[in-house]
Design a protein around this motif. Structure first.
Motif, PDB file in Angstrom:
ATOM      1  N   MET A  98      -4.148   6.922  15.546  1.00 31.90           N
ATOM      2  CA  MET A  98      -4.960   8.140  15.566  1.00 31.90           C
ATOM      3  C   MET A  98      -4.111   9.363  15.258  1.00 31.90           C
ATOM      4  SD  MET A  98      -7.542   7.490  18.794  1.00 31.90           S
ATOM      5  CE  MET A  98      -8.806   6.211  18.725  1.00 31.90           C
ATOM      6  N   ALA A  99      -2.887   9.399  15.778  1.00 33.30           N
ATOM      7  CA  ALA A  99      -2.006  10.534  15.517  1.00 33.30           C
ATOM      8  C   ALA A  99      -1.679  10.640  14.029  1.00 33.30           C
ATOM      9  CB  ALA A  99      -0.727  10.387  16.341  1.00 33.30           C
ATOM     10  N   ILE A 100      -1.448   9.511  13.381  1.00 35.59           N
ATOM     11  CA  ILE A 100      -1.136   9.518  11.950  1.00 35.59           C
ATOM     12  C   ILE A 100      -2.338   9.977  11.143  1.00 35.59           C
ATOM     13  CG2 ILE A 100      -0.667   7.969  10.008  1.00 35.59           C
ATOM     14  CD1 ILE A 100       1.296   6.490  11.836  1.00 35.59           C
ATOM     15  N   HIS A 101      -3.545   9.520  11.521  1.00 44.33           N
ATOM     16  CA  HIS A 101      -4.757  10.028  10.863  1.00 44.33           C
ATOM     17  C   HIS A 101      -4.820  11.547  10.975  1.00 44.33           C
ATOM     18  CE1 HIS A 101      -7.253   6.761   9.434  1.00 44.33           C
ATOM     19  NE2 HIS A 101      -7.072   6.064  10.551  1.00 44.33           N
ATOM     20  N   ARG A 102      -4.628  12.065  12.170  1.00 41.18           N
ATOM     21  CA  ARG A 102      -4.766  13.499  12.404  1.00 41.18           C
ATOM     22  C   ARG A 102      -3.712  14.298  11.648  1.00 41.18           C
ATOM     23  NH1 ARG A 102      -5.144  14.751  18.618  1.00 41.18           N
ATOM     24  NH2 ARG A 102      -5.698  16.801  17.734  1.00 41.18           N
ATOM     25  N   ASP A 103      -2.594  13.662  11.306  1.00 36.36           N
ATOM     26  CA  ASP A 103      -1.543  14.344  10.550  1.00 36.36           C
ATOM     27  C   ASP A 103      -1.828  14.364   9.052  1.00 36.36           C
ATOM     28  OD1 ASP A 103       0.985  15.734  10.647  1.00 36.36           O
ATOM     29  OD2 ASP A 103       1.900  13.959   9.731  1.00 36.36           O
ATOM     30  N   GLY A 104      -2.926  13.712   8.641  1.00 37.70           N
ATOM     31  CA  GLY A 104      -3.323  13.785   7.237  1.00 37.70           C
ATOM     32  C   GLY A 104      -2.994  12.571   6.406  1.00 37.70           C
ATOM     33  N   TRP A 105      -2.431  11.529   6.986  1.00 41.01           N
ATOM     34  CA  TRP A 105      -2.086  10.326   6.235  1.00 41.01           C
ATOM     35  C   TRP A 105      -3.284   9.385   6.136  1.00 41.01           C
ATOM     36  CZ3 TRP A 105       2.692  10.074   4.062  1.00 41.01           C
ATOM     37  CH2 TRP A 105       3.690  10.885   4.596  1.00 41.01           C
ATOM     38  N   PRO A 164       0.795  -1.238   0.000  1.00 41.15           N
ATOM     39  CA  PRO A 164       0.000   0.000   0.000  1.00 41.15           C
ATOM     40  C   PRO A 164       0.822   1.280   0.000  1.00 41.15           C
ATOM     41  CG  PRO A 164      -0.941  -1.592   1.530  1.00 41.15           C
ATOM     42  CD  PRO A 164       0.369  -2.145   1.083  1.00 41.15           C
ATOM     43  N   PHE A 165       2.118   1.205   0.348  1.00 42.52           N
ATOM     44  CA  PHE A 165       2.940   2.406   0.344  1.00 42.52           C
ATOM     45  C   PHE A 165       3.251   2.878  -1.070  1.00 42.52           C
ATOM     46  CE2 PHE A 165       4.194   0.669   4.610  1.00 42.52           C
ATOM     47  CZ  PHE A 165       3.563   1.677   5.336  1.00 42.52           C
ATOM     48  N   ALA A 166       2.810   2.107  -2.065  1.00 42.20           N
ATOM     49  CA  ALA A 166       2.894   2.600  -3.440  1.00 42.20           C
ATOM     50  C   ALA A 166       2.033   3.842  -3.615  1.00 42.20           C
ATOM     51  CB  ALA A 166       2.456   1.505  -4.419  1.00 42.20           C
ATOM     52  N   ASP A 167       1.052   3.996  -2.762  1.00 46.96           N
ATOM     53  CA  ASP A 167       0.241   5.203  -2.718  1.00 46.96           C
ATOM     54  C   ASP A 167       0.913   6.173  -1.755  1.00 46.96           C
ATOM     55  OD1 ASP A 167      -1.641   7.214  -2.315  1.00 46.96           O
ATOM     56  OD2 ASP A 167      -3.339   5.838  -2.117  1.00 46.96           O
ATOM     57  N   SER A 168       1.336   7.308  -2.242  1.00 42.75           N
ATOM     58  CA  SER A 168       2.098   8.257  -1.424  1.00 42.75           C
ATOM     59  C   SER A 168       1.277   8.841  -0.283  1.00 42.75           C
ATOM     60  CB  SER A 168       2.629   9.394  -2.294  1.00 42.75           C
ATOM     61  OG  SER A 168       1.542  10.097  -2.914  1.00 42.75           O
ATOM     62  N   ARG A 169      -0.046   8.683  -0.341  1.00 43.64           N
ATOM     63  CA  ARG A 169      -0.885   9.216   0.726  1.00 43.64           C
ATOM     64  C   ARG A 169      -0.958   8.288   1.934  1.00 43.64           C
ATOM     65  NH1 ARG A 169      -6.336   9.637  -2.458  1.00 43.64           N
ATOM     66  NH2 ARG A 169      -5.539   7.549  -3.013  1.00 43.64           N
ATOM     67  N   VAL A 170      -0.536   7.039   1.762  1.00 47.25           N
ATOM     68  CA  VAL A 170      -0.635   6.056   2.831  1.00 47.25           C
ATOM     69  C   VAL A 170       0.522   6.228   3.805  1.00 47.25           C
ATOM     70  CG1 VAL A 170      -0.598   3.600   3.396  1.00 47.25           C
ATOM     71  CG2 VAL A 170      -1.893   4.414   1.423  1.00 47.25           C
ATOM     72  N   GLY A 171       0.167   6.372   5.092  1.00 52.04           N
ATOM     73  CA  GLY A 171       1.193   6.520   6.118  1.00 52.04           C
ATOM     74  C   GLY A 171       1.347   5.301   6.993  1.00 52.04           C
ATOM     75  N   ALA A 172       0.323   4.440   7.027  1.00 53.39           N
ATOM     76  CA  ALA A 172       0.389   3.250   7.875  1.00 53.39           C
ATOM     77  C   ALA A 172      -0.525   2.175   7.298  1.00 53.39           C
ATOM     78  CB  ALA A 172      -0.015   3.574   9.313  1.00 53.39           C
ATOM     79  N   ALA A 208       6.199   9.421   8.453  1.00 48.86           N
ATOM     80  CA  ALA A 208       4.929   9.618   9.157  1.00 48.86           C
ATOM     81  C   ALA A 208       5.130   9.481  10.663  1.00 48.86           C
ATOM     82  CB  ALA A 208       3.892   8.617   8.665  1.00 48.86           C
ATOM     83  N   LEU A 209       5.931   8.491  11.065  1.00 47.40           N
ATOM     84  CA  LEU A 209       6.195   8.307  12.489  1.00 47.40           C
ATOM     85  C   LEU A 209       6.940   9.499  13.075  1.00 47.40           C
ATOM     86  CD1 LEU A 209       7.259   4.533  12.548  1.00 47.40           C
ATOM     87  CD2 LEU A 209       5.190   5.505  13.556  1.00 47.40           C
ATOM     88  N   GLU A 210       7.931   9.982  12.341  1.00 47.57           N
ATOM     89  CA  GLU A 210       8.731  11.089  12.862  1.00 47.57           C
ATOM     90  C   GLU A 210       7.924  12.372  12.952  1.00 47.57           C
ATOM     91  OE1 GLU A 210      12.009  11.048  10.172  1.00 47.57           O
ATOM     92  OE2 GLU A 210      13.122   9.513  11.314  1.00 47.57           O
ATOM     93  N   ARG A 211       7.000  12.575  12.012  1.00 51.17           N
ATOM     94  CA  ARG A 211       6.196  13.805  12.035  1.00 51.17           C
ATOM     95  C   ARG A 211       5.265  13.871  13.241  1.00 51.17           C
ATOM     96  NH1 ARG A 211       3.761  15.210   6.150  1.00 51.17           N
ATOM     97  NH2 ARG A 211       2.186  16.062   7.550  1.00 51.17           N
ATOM     98  N   VAL A 212       4.839  12.712  13.759  1.00 62.88           N
ATOM     99  CA  VAL A 212       3.939  12.719  14.923  1.00 62.88           C
ATOM    100  C   VAL A 212       4.686  12.436  16.223  1.00 62.88           C
ATOM    101  CG1 VAL A 212       1.952  12.040  13.531  1.00 62.88           C
ATOM    102  CG2 VAL A 212       3.328  10.266  14.644  1.00 62.88           C
ATOM    103  N   GLY A 213       6.034  12.396  16.148  1.00 63.70           N
ATOM    104  CA  GLY A 213       6.815  12.257  17.376  1.00 63.70           C
ATOM    105  C   GLY A 213       7.114  10.834  17.796  1.00 63.70           C
ATOM    106  N   GLY A 214       6.917   9.889  16.910  1.00 60.29           N
ATOM    107  CA  GLY A 214       7.223   8.505  17.240  1.00 60.29           C
ATOM    108  C   GLY A 214       6.197   7.880  18.172  1.00 60.29           C
ATOM    109  N   MET A 215       6.564   6.730  18.709  1.00 62.82           N
ATOM    110  CA  MET A 215       5.662   6.004  19.606  1.00 62.82           C
ATOM    111  C   MET A 215       5.609   6.702  20.962  1.00 62.82           C
ATOM    112  SD  MET A 215       4.867   3.663  17.459  1.00 62.82           S
ATOM    113  CE  MET A 215       3.918   2.520  18.442  1.00 62.82           C
ATOM    114  N   SER A 216       4.418   6.777  21.525  1.00 61.25           N
ATOM    115  CA  SER A 216       4.222   7.457  22.799  1.00 61.25           C
ATOM    116  C   SER A 216       3.813   6.453  23.872  1.00 61.25           C
ATOM    117  CB  SER A 216       3.134   8.532  22.654  1.00 61.25           C
ATOM    118  OG  SER A 216       2.753   9.033  23.915  1.00 61.25           O
ATOM    119  N   ASP A 217       4.230   6.750  25.106  1.00 63.07           N
ATOM    120  CA  ASP A 217       3.800   5.909  26.224  1.00 63.07           C
ATOM    121  C   ASP A 217       2.727   6.596  27.054  1.00 63.07           C
ATOM    122  OD1 ASP A 217       5.218   7.878  27.471  1.00 63.07           O
ATOM    123  OD2 ASP A 217       6.599   6.546  28.539  1.00 63.07           O
TER     124      ASP A 217
END
Length: 728
Positions: free
Chosen positions: A540-547, A459-467, A520-529
């Motif tokens: 959810m963070a990746i969705h909110r970032d537009g991916w 699916p990453f063949a689509d540039s809009r896909v972040g995850a 995409a991970l770096e733009r939202v700050g990586g994994m959070s605890d």
């Protein structure tokens, strides 16, 4: 689904662990409390312990002649049997079976209009439900007598049951109006000459408890609804004699009774009759005396509980309607949208982008004490059909997990050790050491098929896909609990993911099999605890970032599901609580613009409804099932439950067909609904309690057996087969 990693227990965690059993008991306590309130409601509404049997007339050999030939007031107190009649030109109007919220106020209005008094023989069930009407009766000068609690024929009942009926009736009067009464009218009674060998012992016993038994000598027969004229004629005494007139203010349509009463009182007054209470007519002390002290507070508590049970039942009925709508809406959406998803992704020539993705990926395997599983996990990755590097991040394991991987000496496999810090930290450590833009994440107890990584990154063949979410499956489904989880994974999780993919609001990339763009991970700050469901949080963070976040059904992974109730409880408790935390963390998306607002106003409500609210309300279906089987319309209840089950069977069968799974496990679906689902209810309720009380939950480690392996490669719908192997 949240991941399965853990943190070391600190001293504070140990304290919380000691408190956890109490927190587990609280949901069960609440469920039993709700069932108790339903039982109370059923008891007060004569659905529980009600006895509608009526004995036919019997011999009168044991009844004294003076009772059979005497008046309608029978006194057996003190071991002596006497009877009394109402003096001439006195009428005692009596009303049975109330109070009724519709007809009793109208009867009271007529009596007030004509300045007449009467005696109301109330049942405990009705007095408990409508205490204000009993209070009005006393305030307007009427007398109140007992008519038992549940209106059974006492000739069928034991002395203990008779005592119970009387004491409960008194309890209702105490709570409703702060009184107790010494007047008693047996259900299904008639005149004194109808006393027989079955009813007379009851009258004697009731007298020994301090009650006057009041029957009648003038029956209006208003219960037959014969017409106003007939009721008036039946209720009119003859020759100026006194009378105790039997009428009803409950038990059905009483409009004829009300109209007849409005005529009867002025007509008899014109003939010189007076309308009084029974004790007024007999020139005796009032039968209703005040209750004080503990008895009064017991009565008030009883009325409070009855009202609470009615209010709670009303809320539960509304909740049942809501869950019914949600369940069928979810099933409908899943069937419709999963079909659209399958049609779109399985059509001939479908591609995620202009060309297949061939660039290598970094596979991150966070591991904490996975010695039993880690070798199977790593070796399954070595069979990957896609170029990968493998990073095993050992999160402070104490069982030699890192050493096992190092001793394998496999190419492109690196082991990174760190002090135990939790899965989010382990994944971030792996991300920092990864060489490639495409990042695949999996659990240390999961096994990939050779094609999994390749399918996962397409699916990453689509540039809009972040995850990308993969297709997680239960590997140890040979046990009953495993089979139930297998049904849940296939029917629930994967059908849900198809639905959320079409709606573009996928809530969770499963920790067992998921892929991300590094950017995409770096733009939202990586994994959070911040939450216990770091995979839901990051999704959810990746969705909110537009991916875009999509579902790759062919990217299958086999994971080891919990094999004991305690392990399952721990896992699902963390998932449920973590999901709630993630929803709360991203709540501001509801009010934002752009991609974040779109996800907030579509994704968050859907996740909240289908993953939090609906499961929380779902126990109502089973609560009302049990209630209906025991006390309600059993046949209708069974039909309704099997109707819901049939819908679930259809959805499950369709889900299994989509995933090319054998239908055999669905044999256990009815049992899953009865047993497994209840556990999930309690877990979710416990999560709610933890959230509302501000509690926190430590990471929990599940015991693994390491027995999961990927099955032989099988083609899935849409795949071509070459030389016996599925190809893209």
């Amino acid at each position: 689904m949240a991941s399965r990693s853990s943190r070391r227990s600190t001293g504070h965690a140990a304290v919380r662990r000691r408190r956890l059993p109490l927190r587990q008991l609280l949901p069960l306590t609440l469920l039993f409390a709700m069932l108790g309130m339903l039982m109370l409601r059923g008891y007060v509404h004569s659905e529980i312990l009600a006895d509608f049997r009526v004995r036919p007339e019997a011999a009168t050999d044991k009844v004294p002649e003076k009772i059979l030939d005497g008046g309608p007031v029978i006194d057996t107190r003190g071991g002596k049997a006497t009877s009394l009649r109402v003096p001439d030109h006195r009428v005692v109007l009596t009303f049975d079976d109330g109070p009724d919220p519709k007809w009793t106020p109208r009867v009271l209005d007529i009596l007030k209009k004509h300045h007449a008094h009467a005696v109301f023989f109330v049942t405990g069930t009705m007095a408990s439900r409508y205490p204000d009407l009993v209070k009005r009766m006393i305030a307007e000068g009427h007398e109140v007598g007992l008519h038992t609690f549940n209106h059974p024929d006492l000739s069928y009942q034991s002395k203990a049951r008779i005592d119970w009926e009387l004491s409960q009736n008194q309890l209702a009067l105490a709570g409703a109006a702060g009184i107790r009464s010494s007047l008693f009218r047996p259900p299904y009674s008639s005149s004194a000459d109808a006393m027989d060998d079955r009813s007379w012992p009851v009258t004697e016993y009731v007298g020994s408890r301090g009650y006057l038994t009041v029957v009648n000598d003038t029956d209006s027969e208003d219960w037959r609804r014969p017409g106003v004229d007939t009721i008036v004629r039946n209720a009119t005494p003859h020759g100026g004699k006194g009378a105790i007139v039997l009428m009803h203010d409950s038990g059905g349509d009483r409009h004829q009774t009300v109209r007849a009463l409005d005529r009867l009182i002025p007509e008899l007054r014109a003939e010189g009759y007076a309308f009084t209470n029974l004790t007024e007519a007999l020139d005796a002390p009032n039968a209703d005396t005040p209750v004080v002290g503990a008895d009064l507070w017991k009565g008030k508590a009883w009325i409070f509980l009855v009202r609470a049970s009615d209010d709670l039942t009303g809320v539960l009925v509304v909740g049942l309607a809501v869950i019914g709508v949600l369940v069928f809406a979810r099933f409908g959406l899943m069937l419709l949208l999963s079909a659209l998803h399958a049609r779109r992704t399985r059509r001939r020539g479908f591609r995620w982008g202009p060309r297949p993705v061939t660039e290598p990926a970094s596979v991150l395997v966070p591991a904490y004490n996975e010695a039993k599983c880690i070798e199977n996990t790593v070796r399954s990755l070595m069979r990957s059909e896609h170029p990968i590097e493998i990073l095993v991040i050992d999160d402070g394991s104490s069982d030699g997990t890192a050493r096992i991987v190092e001793e394998l000496e496999l190419p492109n496999v690196r082991v990174i050790r760190q002090v135990n810090a939790g899965k989010p930290a382990a994944l971030n450590r792996g991300l920092a050491n990864a060489r490639h833009e495409l990042i695949v994440m999996m659990d240390g107890d999961t096994v990939f098929e050779p094609a999994t990584v390749r399918e996962l990154v397409q699916p990453f063949a689509d540039s809009r896909v972040g995850a990308v979410a993969g297709n997680a499956k239960v590997g140890n489904k040979d046990t009953l609990i495993g089979a139930w989880q297998h049904i849940e994974y296939v029917m629930g999780f994967n059908l849900d993911r198809r639905m959320y993919d079409v709606l573009q609001c996928m809530p969770t990339i499963p920790g067992a099999v998921g892929a991300f763009r590094r950017s995409a991970l770096e733009r939202v700050g990586g994994m959070s605890d911040d939450t216990l469901a770091e995979d839901t949080d990051i999704t959810m963070a990746i969705h909110r970032d537009g991916w875009r976040v999509v579902y790759a059904e062919k990217a299958r992974a086999w994971t080891e599901a919990p094999e004991s109730v305690q392990q399952l409880w721990s896992q699902r408790y963390r998932w449920s609580y973590g999901t709630m935390q993630a929803i709360w963390k991203h709540r501001r998306a509801l009010f934002e613009r752009g991609p974040s607002g779109r996800f907030g106003r579509v994704g968050l409500p859907l996740v909240s409804l289908f993953m939090v609210l609906a499961p929380l309300l779902a126990p109502l279906i089973d609560m009302f099932l049990v209630y209906g089987l025991l006390f309600g319309p059993t046949q209708k209840t069974i039909v309704a439950w099997f109707g819901v089950l049939a819908v679930q069977v259809v959805c499950a069968t369709y889900a299994f067909a989509l995933d090319r799974e054998r239908l055999t496990p669905l044999i256990s679906l009815p049992l899953q609904q009865i047993l497994y689902r209840q556990l999930m209810y309690v877990v979710l309720l416990q999560s709610w309690i933890t959230a509302l009380t501000g509690g926190r939950l430590r990471w929990q480690k599940l015991r693994r057996k390491g027995g999961v392996s990927a099955p032989p490669n099988e083609p899935v719908p849409g795949q071509r087969v070459m030389d016996g192997r599925p190809v893209a």
